[in-house]
Design an enzyme around this catalytic site. Structure first.
Site, PDB file in Angstrom:
ATOM      1  N   VAL A 178       0.868  -1.148   0.171  1.00 55.46           N
ATOM      2  CA  VAL A 178       0.259  -0.011  -0.073  1.00 55.46           C
ATOM      3  C   VAL A 178       0.731   1.132  -0.028  1.00 55.46           C
ATOM      4  CG1 VAL A 178      -0.007   0.151   2.495  1.00 55.46           C
ATOM      5  CG2 VAL A 178      -1.943   0.943   1.136  1.00 55.46           C
ATOM      6  N   CYS A 179       0.376   2.270  -0.545  1.00 49.17           N
ATOM      7  CA  CYS A 179       0.979   3.728  -0.372  1.00 49.17           C
ATOM      8  C   CYS A 179      -0.179   4.769  -0.374  1.00 49.17           C
ATOM      9  CB  CYS A 179       1.758   3.875  -1.737  1.00 49.17           C
ATOM     10  SG  CYS A 179       0.937   4.036  -3.385  1.00 49.17           S
ATOM     11  N   LEU A 180      -0.017   5.902  -0.778  1.00 49.66           N
ATOM     12  CA  LEU A 180      -1.150   6.813  -0.705  1.00 49.66           C
ATOM     13  C   LEU A 180      -2.082   6.532  -1.606  1.00 49.66           C
ATOM     14  CD1 LEU A 180      -2.048   9.347   0.743  1.00 49.66           C
ATOM     15  CD2 LEU A 180      -0.837  10.660  -0.783  1.00 49.66           C
TER      16      LEU A 180
END
Length: 98
Positions: free
Chosen positions: A62-64
């Site tokens: 996951v990231c932003l």
């Protein structure tokens, strides 16, 4: 190659079983709130920290928004890891944060 999953699908999966989550945002972003149990390996330092990632277990990344996690998944997938990109990233996360 890697698979992708929507944030809603990930949320349902996480409620049913323990999943390994790698958050590839920078340390400051991670410290402002992340999925409980996630480990932080910033994309900018990724290659130096592969030893922190269990190769024999599926990893959710996951990231932003989903862009950096896609890059990380591509890299990991090409190096023999089983990975799933969480589309929408933390922008779409509606669960608890640490």
């Amino acid at each position: 190659m890697f698979n992708s999953i929507s944030m809603d699908e990930f949320g349902q999966k996480q409620k049913k079983e323990k999943v390994n989550v790698i958050d590839v945002r920078e340390a400051g972003e991670f410290s402002s709130g992340h999925i409980p149990g996630a480990i932080n390996i910033p994309l900018s330092e990724f290659a130096q920290h592969l030893d922190k990632i269990e190769k024999d277990k599926e990893q959710y990344v996951v990231c932003l928004s989903g862009a950096r996690s896609s890059v990380a998944c591509d890299f990991l997938g090409n190096n023999g890891y089983t990975v799933v990109n969480i589309m929408g990233g933390m922008s779409a996360w509606r669960g608890d944060i640490e």
